[in-house]
Design an enzyme around this catalytic site. Structure first.
Site, PDB file in Angstrom:
ATOM      1  N   THR A 121       0.849  -1.187   0.000  1.00  0.00           N
ATOM      2  CA  THR A 121       0.000   0.000   0.000  1.00  0.00           C
ATOM      3  C   THR A 121       0.888   1.241   0.000  1.00  0.00           C
ATOM      4  O   THR A 121       1.678   1.445   0.927  1.00  0.00           O
ATOM      5  CB  THR A 121      -0.918   0.002   1.233  1.00  0.00           C
ATOM      6  OG1 THR A 121      -1.716  -1.188   1.225  1.00  0.00           O
ATOM      7  CG2 THR A 121      -1.832   1.216   1.224  1.00  0.00           C
ATOM      8  N   PHE A 150      -6.399  -6.691  -1.145  1.00  0.00           N
ATOM      9  CA  PHE A 150      -7.585  -6.450  -0.331  1.00  0.00           C
ATOM     10  C   PHE A 150      -7.875  -7.661   0.562  1.00  0.00           C
ATOM     11  O   PHE A 150      -9.028  -7.972   0.853  1.00  0.00           O
ATOM     12  CB  PHE A 150      -8.795  -6.159  -1.221  1.00  0.00           C
ATOM     13  CG  PHE A 150      -8.622  -4.943  -2.084  1.00  0.00           C
ATOM     14  CD1 PHE A 150      -8.865  -3.673  -1.590  1.00  0.00           C
ATOM     15  CD2 PHE A 150      -8.182  -5.065  -3.398  1.00  0.00           C
ATOM     16  CE1 PHE A 150      -8.698  -2.543  -2.385  1.00  0.00           C
ATOM     17  CE2 PHE A 150      -8.014  -3.948  -4.202  1.00  0.00           C
ATOM     18  CZ  PHE A 150      -8.272  -2.681  -3.698  1.00  0.00           C
ATOM     19  N   ARG A 152      -8.152  -9.960   3.870  1.00  0.00           N
ATOM     20  CA  ARG A 152      -8.469  -9.766   5.278  1.00  0.00           C
ATOM     21  C   ARG A 152      -7.717 -10.788   6.110  1.00  0.00           C
ATOM     22  O   ARG A 152      -7.793 -11.980   5.833  1.00  0.00           O
ATOM     23  CB  ARG A 152      -9.976  -9.922   5.521  1.00  0.00           C
ATOM     24  CG  ARG A 152     -10.836  -8.899   4.806  1.00  0.00           C
ATOM     25  CD  ARG A 152     -12.296  -9.282   4.917  1.00  0.00           C
ATOM     26  NE  ARG A 152     -12.567 -10.569   4.270  1.00  0.00           N
ATOM     27  CZ  ARG A 152     -13.708 -11.241   4.383  1.00  0.00           C
ATOM     28  NH1 ARG A 152     -14.692 -10.754   5.128  1.00  0.00           N
ATOM     29  NH2 ARG A 152     -13.873 -12.406   3.760  1.00  0.00           N
ATOM     30  N   GLU A 153      -7.023 -10.322   7.126  1.00  0.00           N
ATOM     31  CA  GLU A 153      -6.329 -11.264   7.995  1.00  0.00           C
ATOM     32  C   GLU A 153      -7.343 -12.196   8.648  1.00  0.00           C
ATOM     33  O   GLU A 153      -8.400 -11.784   9.083  1.00  0.00           O
ATOM     34  CB  GLU A 153      -5.531 -10.505   9.059  1.00  0.00           C
ATOM     35  CG  GLU A 153      -4.366  -9.729   8.483  1.00  0.00           C
ATOM     36  CD  GLU A 153      -3.456  -9.141   9.543  1.00  0.00           C
ATOM     37  OE1 GLU A 153      -3.196  -9.832  10.552  1.00  0.00           O
ATOM     38  OE2 GLU A 153      -3.024  -7.998   9.369  1.00  0.00           O
ATOM     39  N   LYS A 202      -7.151   1.670  -3.246  1.00  0.00           N
ATOM     40  CA  LYS A 202      -6.805   0.972  -2.007  1.00  0.00           C
ATOM     41  C   LYS A 202      -7.068   1.856  -0.794  1.00  0.00           C
ATOM     42  O   LYS A 202      -7.731   1.444   0.170  1.00  0.00           O
ATOM     43  CB  LYS A 202      -5.336   0.545  -2.061  1.00  0.00           C
ATOM     44  CG  LYS A 202      -4.767   0.042  -0.753  1.00  0.00           C
ATOM     45  CD  LYS A 202      -5.405  -1.244  -0.290  1.00  0.00           C
ATOM     46  CE  LYS A 202      -4.696  -1.777   0.958  1.00  0.00           C
ATOM     47  NZ  LYS A 202      -5.217  -3.065   1.411  1.00  0.00           N
ATOM     48  N   CYS A 258      -3.818  -2.246   8.612  1.00  0.00           N
ATOM     49  CA  CYS A 258      -4.300  -1.508   7.441  1.00  0.00           C
ATOM     50  C   CYS A 258      -5.085  -0.248   7.784  1.00  0.00           C
ATOM     51  O   CYS A 258      -4.680   0.862   7.421  1.00  0.00           O
ATOM     52  CB  CYS A 258      -5.149  -2.425   6.558  1.00  0.00           C
ATOM     53  SG  CYS A 258      -4.194  -3.718   5.732  1.00  0.00           S
TER      54      CYS A 258
END
Length: 442
Positions: A121, A150, A152-153, A202, A258
């Site tokens: 990013t 994009f 997601r953890e 983003k 993020c």
């Protein structure tokens, strides 16, 4: 396709493993020898469900390797992905030193046409900077591109193979064709755009999601005062297709690697072009204040925290990850200590990461949720791990000194709580336990 991924952090490792899974030859590069040694021995430096098994499968198939050497892999690659860290500077801007260092090394190693894509990013205009650095150091043909992630953890592997969309920022049709070939097996929802727009997508996406979270948390705070139920409010809002139900779960705010970093960075990006992003500044302010609601509710229930034993369930910023970056726990637990409390904390996987960031003689690290609650005056839930959501609350109550439960993620229903003697506090659901239609329907 031959791919080199530079950086074996969260983005780089997940991306490299998933690209190898769809049949590409991937070499992941990192300068930190200990990380590469861990990966080569079959371990992974992060916790992500399903990732290790998929990694080993592709290593054994010969499609995935790990190395500290950048020059060899880059010289043989069709695509080089930069996925190094961009940590925030004190100003809030992204630190681009690792991006620029990678660009210089890539330029000196390329042989033949190569697409160099930034997945980290980065602020708008960074890819142009990468292009300029590479062009100044080589006469080899290349294109730069932006392919923001994009993931997601906690659900990154699933997200990689079932994305809502993938964004490809390119300058030439040749680069577009290569990236389309790579990504089509993953989804047909491919957005091909210019590089600057891709970089902005983003930041804009994460800023909007953060805004939804802060908005519903403000609504929850009002619900606390007027006697409404924020869960019912969110349900009614989310059925409107213009709004949608995602990210309308009230709680103690967002954390992780993020949203905090990207919101601050976008505010700084706006400031650099003399634009005051007032809305996003308020989003950040609301999120910062929201986590103190846990402490306020504990004080309301107990009167004082001095000498009180407080169980803290969950240290990671979200379940199914060991990531404690910007986690609410890193502020709430020290605040409990400051008020004289004795926290007894537990997280299924993130405890050691938390301990490395913050440790204090007043803190006890428990081996289970029940052990953390034993002898405590209150339990506060910070991370909605399934282990906490599904726990037997009667069993928890039985081992406690006082029956106070502060639910920072609104995971418990009225029916479950009413079966206990807990003095229950949630976020924006003050009427949850009253004898009403809503309570009987829970």
């Amino acid at each position: 396709m031959n791919i080199t991924v530079i950086g074996t952090g969260y983005v780089g490792l997940v991306s490299g493993v998933c690209f190898s899974e769809i049949g590409n030859n991937v070499r992941c590069v990192d300068k930190i020898a200990s990380k590469i040694e861990t990966l080569q021995s079959g371990g992974i430096p992060i916790y992500e469900p399903g990732l290790q098994e998929m990694m080993m499968k592709n290593v054994e198939a010969g499609r995935l390797t790990f190395t500290t050497d950048l020059s060899g892999p880059v010289s043989e690659s069709d695509l080089v992905i930069i996925a190094v860290g961009t940590p925030p500077l004190p100003s809030g801007e992204a630190d681009l030193q690792y991006i620029e260092a990678a660009a210089r090394e890539i330029a000196l190693s390329m042989k033949g046409y190569t697409v160099v894509a930034v997945k980290s990013t980065v602020p708008v205009g960074t890819n142009e900077r990468v292009n300029s650095i590479i062009a100044s150091l080589t006469d080899q043909p290349f294109d730069t591109a932006s392919i923001p992630e994009f993931l997601r953890e906690g659900s990154a592997v699933k997200d990689a193979f079932n994305p809502d969309r993938l964004v490809l920022g390119v300058q030439t049709q040749q680069a577009a064709d290569l990236l389309l070939e790579l990504h089509r097996p993953l989804t047909e929802n491919l957005v091909v755009t210019d590089i600057r727009s891709a970089e902005m997508i983003k930041y804009a996406s994460n800023a909007f999601l953060a805004t939804k979270i802060s908005f519903i948390n403000e609504i929850a705070n009002i619900c606390d005062k007027v006697g409404a139920d924020v869960d019912e409010v969110a349900k009614g809002m989310g059925l409107d297709r213009r709004i949608g139900p995602s990210f309308l779960n009230a709680g103690i705010g967002y954390g992780g690697s993020c949203f905090p970093k990207d919101t601050h960075a976008l505010i700084q990006i706006a400031g650099n072009v003399e634009y005051d992003f007032k809305l996003l500044k308020s989003v950040v302010e609301v999120n910062q204040a929201q986590r103190w609601g846990i402490v306020d509710k504990l004080l309301e229930a107990l009167g004082t925290l001095q000498g009180k034993k407080i169980a803290v369930w969950g240290l990671a910023f979200k379940p199914d990850t060991d990531d404690i970056r910007e986690a609410p726990s890193l502020e709430i637990v020290p605040k409990l200590v400051e008020f004289g409390a004795k926290p007894q904390v537990f997280d299924p996987v993130a405890a050691e990461n938390f301990r490395r960031e913050y440790d204090h003689e007043s803190i006890t690290f428990a081996e289970s949720a029940l052990e953390a609650a034993r002898g405590c005056d209150a339990v506060c839930l910070l991370t909605e791990w399934g282990e906490f959501v599904n726990i037997d609350l009667k069993e928890v109550e039985a081992v406690m000194n006082q029956s106070v439960l502060v639910d920072g993620r609104n995971v418990y229903t009225a029916q479950r709580v009413k079966e206990t003697g807990f003095d229950y506090h949630s976020m924006g659901r003050p009427a949850l336990l009253r004898d009403s239609f809503i309570a009987t329907q829970s």
